[in-house]
Design a protein around this motif. Structure first.
Motif, mmCIF file in Angstrom:
data_model
loop_
_atom_site.group_PDB
_atom_site.id
_atom_site.type_symbol
_atom_site.label_atom_id
_atom_site.label_comp_id
_atom_site.label_asym_id
_atom_site.label_seq_id
_atom_site.Cartn_x
_atom_site.Cartn_y
_atom_site.Cartn_z
ATOM 1 N N GLN A 36 0.834 -1.224 0.000
ATOM 2 C CA GLN A 36 0.000 0.000 0.000
ATOM 3 C C GLN A 36 0.860 1.262 0.000
ATOM 4 O O GLN A 36 1.867 1.307 -0.663
ATOM 5 N N PHE B 267 -4.675 11.354 3.054
ATOM 6 C CA PHE B 267 -3.812 10.874 1.969
ATOM 7 C C PHE B 267 -4.434 10.995 0.591
ATOM 8 O O PHE B 267 -3.738 11.118 -0.403
ATOM 9 N N ASN C 14 -1.521 10.581 -2.216
ATOM 10 C CA ASN C 14 -1.832 9.830 -3.434
ATOM 11 C C ASN C 14 -1.519 10.591 -4.718
ATOM 12 O O ASN C 14 -0.977 10.016 -5.668
ATOM 13 N N GLU D 55 -7.599 -2.296 -6.676
ATOM 14 C CA GLU D 55 -7.111 -0.931 -6.426
ATOM 15 C C GLU D 55 -7.379 -0.062 -7.658
ATOM 16 O O GLU D 55 -7.764 1.094 -7.543
ATOM 17 N N CYS E 162 1.118 -0.464 -5.251
ATOM 18 C CA CYS E 162 0.495 -0.632 -3.929
ATOM 19 C C CYS E 162 0.207 -2.104 -3.627
ATOM 20 O O CYS E 162 0.082 -2.490 -2.464
ATOM 21 N N VAL F 178 -2.260 1.518 4.354
ATOM 22 C CA VAL F 178 -3.545 1.078 4.902
ATOM 23 C C VAL F 178 -3.677 -0.437 5.118
ATOM 24 O O VAL F 178 -4.672 -0.898 5.662
HETATM 25 N N1 GLN Z 1 -4.726 1.700 -1.706
HETATM 26 C C1 GLN Z 1 -4.521 2.960 -1.234
HETATM 27 C C2 GLN Z 1 -4.907 4.028 -2.186
HETATM 28 O O1 GLN Z 1 -4.628 4.658 -2.818
HETATM 29 C C3 GLN Z 1 -3.246 3.248 -0.580
HETATM 30 C C4 GLN Z 1 -3.584 4.255 0.453
HETATM 31 C C5 GLN Z 1 -2.775 4.169 1.715
HETATM 32 O O2 GLN Z 1 -2.160 3.150 2.061
HETATM 33 N N2 GLN Z 1 -2.888 5.207 2.505
HETATM 34 O O3 GLN Z 1 -5.543 4.694 -2.306
#
Ligand code: GLN
Length: 312
Positions: free
Chosen positions: A66, A98, A116, A160, A195, A261
């Motif tokens: 992630q 994020f 992100n 994702e 991720c 996450v």
């Molecule tokens: N899978 C997630 C995403 O973009 C990763 C986010 C994270 O770990 N904070 O959006």
């Protein structure tokens, strides 16, 4: 002044037992694979800049990396663009979540590589003639950081990509500003695959130790990125790595780190060690609750706080 405690003699299984009784937080539910995570999973590991490993039970349990991939995407982008990535992405903390739909005012650049928007951009800057070559380069770069061949969980990558509506929105926004040159879908695909890379606490600790060792993997001896790149990456982890919890993190833990996450945290204490924790239940900022507690204890016990001036 007392001498520094030996990280290799530190009892990580005892620390694991101590944090297992903490039961706050909730696992992420953005995709089914994360929602099904075992809330009782805990793994801890540390790797010194000499390449020695100390790990607890559970340190070989694999989860998707992630957002803990973001420092490494930034590193690869800096390396592959000869530093040009620093003109394409900001380095200021946002004080926001994020996935906030927000770009730097005036420039339309992503605010920093740890949110992100920034990671979508840095993933797009990694070398590769097309989407699949770029994803291959990202995976081989991450593998060099970890010191072993990593794999992607294809189902996680697909979900994702499919369910990341806010990431698609951010990519389109950056296209409209002219700051993302790749197609929005290709940028989301590259980031989603990154991720979905599977790691355990040991892998992440080696990755953190590689940054802490000036970009040289202390286990394999491979120079993965330059020392200047590693320093830039750790600097931005220190200020932006835990999103809107970065200030609190730096005061309490004092070690540059990045959360994800899936409940992972990678820490990088320059010239000392890399460390990692895997424990899925998260706080409001998307940081592992047990991981945060463990990081604070580890920092205090091993004297790792960046701004401490005494060892006692
Ligand atoms: N899978 C997630 C995403 O973009 C990763 C986010 C994270 O770990 N904070 O959006």
């Amino acid at each position: 002044m007392t001498s520094r405690p030996d990280p290799l003699a530190y009892d990580l299984d005892d620390l694991r037992d101590r944090i297992l009784v903490e039961d706050g937080g909730a696992v992420d539910e953005s995709i089914p694979q994360l929602a099904e995570a075992d809330p009782e999973l805990v793994g801890l590991a540390l790797v010194t800049v000499d390449g020695a490993l100390n790990a607890s039970a559970g340190a070989d349990a694999r989860v998707s990396i992630q957002s803990a991939v973001k420092p490494f995407l930034f590193a690869l982008a800096l390396q592959d663009t000869g530093g040009e990535a620093l003109d394409r992405v900001g380095i200021e903390p946002t004080g926001e979540a994020f996935d906030a739909i927000k770009l730097e005012s005036g420039t339309g650049r992503p605010p920093n590589p740890m949110v992100n928007a920034g990671a979508l951009l840095t993933a797009s800057l990694v070398d590769g003639a097309d989407a699949s070559a770029r994803s291959e380069r990202i995976l081989s770069g991450l593998s060099a950081f970890a010191g072993r061949q990593l794999e992607v969980d294809e189902e996680v990558a697909e979900n994702e990509h499919l369910l990341g509506d806010r990431n698609h929105a951010l990519a389109h926004l950056m296209r409209s500003e002219g700051t993302l040159t790749l197609s929005a879908d290709d940028a989301v695909a590259a980031y989603a695959r990154a991720c979905a890379t599977l790691v355990d606490a040991r892998d992440l600790a080696v990755m953190g130790a590689t940054l802490a060792s000036g970009g040289r993997n202390p286990v394999t001896g491979v120079q993965v990125v330059s020392a200047a790149v590693a320093r830039d990456v750790i600097s931005v982890m220190a200020t932006c790595g835990v999103y809107d919890g970065s200030g609190r993190w730096m005061r309490q833990v004092g070690i540059p780190a990045k959360s994800g996450v899936s409940g992972v945290i990678v820490l990088s204490a320059p010239a000392r060690l890399g460390a990692a924790i895997v424990s899925p239940p998260l706080d409001e900022q998307g940081t592992s609750v047990r991981g945060h507690i463990a990081s604070e204890i580890l920092s205090a016990d091993l004297g790792l706080h960046s701004f401490q001036t005494r060892s006692d």
